[in-house]
Design an enzyme around this catalytic site. Structure first.
Site, mmCIF file in Angstrom:
data_model
loop_
_atom_site.group_PDB
_atom_site.id
_atom_site.type_symbol
_atom_site.label_atom_id
_atom_site.label_comp_id
_atom_site.label_asym_id
_atom_site.label_seq_id
_atom_site.Cartn_x
_atom_site.Cartn_y
_atom_site.Cartn_z
ATOM 1 N N GLY A 68 8.896 -24.261 -14.857
ATOM 2 C CA GLY A 68 7.559 -24.072 -15.052
ATOM 3 C C GLY A 68 7.094 -22.837 -15.854
ATOM 4 N N ASN B 229 -0.018 -19.265 -5.521
ATOM 5 C CA ASN B 229 1.167 -19.377 -5.084
ATOM 6 C C ASN B 229 1.671 -18.249 -3.991
ATOM 7 O OD1 ASN B 229 1.153 -17.169 -7.370
ATOM 8 N ND2 ASN B 229 3.439 -16.896 -6.577
ATOM 9 N N CYS C 217 8.558 -7.943 -8.141
ATOM 10 C CA CYS C 217 9.548 -6.896 -8.016
ATOM 11 C C CYS C 217 10.232 -6.494 -9.485
ATOM 12 C CB CYS C 217 10.617 -7.107 -7.037
ATOM 13 S SG CYS C 217 11.677 -5.682 -6.586
#
Length: 396
Positions: free
Chosen positions: A72, A159, A338
């Site tokens: 992706g 998402n 993160c």
């Protein structure tokens, strides 16, 4: 004995079903480079093209429009950067329009174009449910000036909070202004019908491992009338992408698609109904345990992915809940970036207007077609103690 865990993080990656493992292993035994002219190469080429045709049908596009990629992220980068360079070369303006709260693949690709290629980055706001208002999209185009916009990009479904965007309406607005659109359909694949031809998009990105295919396999659909300058050079094996093609990866992607969507790309209605029921049971159970928990994103229904349940839990850190649930055998996600080992607040939630204190308590549960009742039960059993301990630790 293998530990029996509850895996509720399918949006990160979905386990590979045995049928896909078998198809992948069998395809890996095929000898030959698909570009070679000898018989072995032609057998590999046939496997590749049969798989590409299956993938294309599932996405509502032609085989010639289907560029196989390494996932992706590459697809999104090729779609956004490639369209931008092609449009600039044809004389378009420098503006890239992206929706607020996009995946980091989109956000960082657009930021790189701004910082290194002279693009002007303009964001379109999302509402408190994570949805793009078509009127706000039209206003953003008008304010910038359509002639100055190189392309627009947004997700078919967010998402993190599972918000399903009005793709055809947004693409129609862009097309009326002569603006090509790249759509990130990575999160939507397998849960919604992805009809590229009907969407009006110029380019569309998907990834195999979100539906139980292998990691490192994806596709960019590039419409016949669209052009994208390649990211990679050195072979021109595919339109817009060089590199030896992964026939086995394509076969595994096609096998994974065949388990979740029909020949016309429509997800299996029985699977979607079961997925929605599991999600709704999870939502109901979480609300019974913690009435203060807030479901983020649209209410369950057509505007929300059937496998997504995203909550903020007041008075505690999502990271704390994540680790405590993990210790109890439950895998979930905070749904935020993160970087360099430092947890960051979700830019999606902040873009929805949620305060930093509220956003700190985010936790995302994402289900797949194989999610079992015992996994939902395990979460609901572990959650009360995890919440109590996390709130003891607080927001510090």
């Amino acid at each position: 004995m293998t530990e029996r865990r509850a895996y509720l993080d399918h949006a990160a990656t979905s386990p590979m079903p045995e049928a896909v493992v078998a198809a992948y292993a069998d395809a890996l035994r095929t000898v030959g480079n698909p570009a070679s002219m000898h018989s072995d190469g032609q057998r590999a080429s046939e496997l590749l093209e049969v798989s590409r045709e299956r993938i294309a049908r599932a996405l509502g596009c032609d085989r010639a429009e289907t560029i196989l990629t390494a996932g992706g992220t590459e697809s999104v980068n090729l779609g956004i950067k490639g369209l931008f360079w092609a449009r600039r070369g044809a004389g378009s303006g420098p503006v890239v329009l992206i929706a607020d709260g996009e995946h980091h693949a989109t956000l960082e690709a657009a930021e790189w174009l701004r910082d290194a290629q002279g693009a002007e980055l303009v964001t379109v706001p999302i509402d408190p449910e994570g949805l793009i208002d078509p009127a706000a999209f039209a206003v953003a185009i008008e304010d910038v000036g359509p002639e100055r916009v190189a392309l627009a990009s947004f997700s078919w479904a967010n998402n993190e909070v599972g918000a399903v965007q009005p793709v055809a309406e947004l693409c129609g607005i862009a097309a009326a202004n002569g603006i090509p659109v790249h759509v990130d359909a990575v999160a939507a694949l397998g849960q919604l019908r992805i009809d590229f031809a009907g969407s009006g998009a110029a380019a569309l990105s998907v990834s195999a491992h979100k539906i139980g295919g292998p990691v490192g396999v994806g596709a960019l659909v590039l419409g016949r009338r669209a052009s994208a300058v390649p990211l990679l050079h050195g072979g021109t094996q595919q339109r817009g992408r060089s590199g030896t093609q992964d026939a086995a990866g394509a076969a595994a992607f096609a096998a994974a698609l065949s388990l979740v969507v029909g020949e016309d790309g429509t997800p299996d209605p029985d699977q979607i109904a079961a997925l929605s029921r599991s999600r709704d049971r999870l939502i109901e159970g979480v609300r019974e345990i913690d009435p203060g928990a807030v479901l983020r994103g649209p209410a369950p229904g057509a505007q929300r992915l059937p496998g997504n349940a995203h909550f903020t839990f007041p008075g505690c850190q999502g990271d704390s809940l994540l680790y405590l649930l993990d210790m109890s055998g439950v895998s979930a996600s905070v749904g935020s970036a993160c970087q360099a080992g430092v947890a960051e607040l979700s830019h999606v939630l902040l873009g929805m207007g949620i305060s930093e204190d509220e956003a700190a308590g985010a936790l995302r549960f994402t289900l797949g077609h194989a999610t079992a009742d015992h996994e939902i039960d395990a979460l609901l059993q572990a959650l009360p103690a995890a919440l109590e301990r996390a709130r003891t630790a607080g927001l510090a």
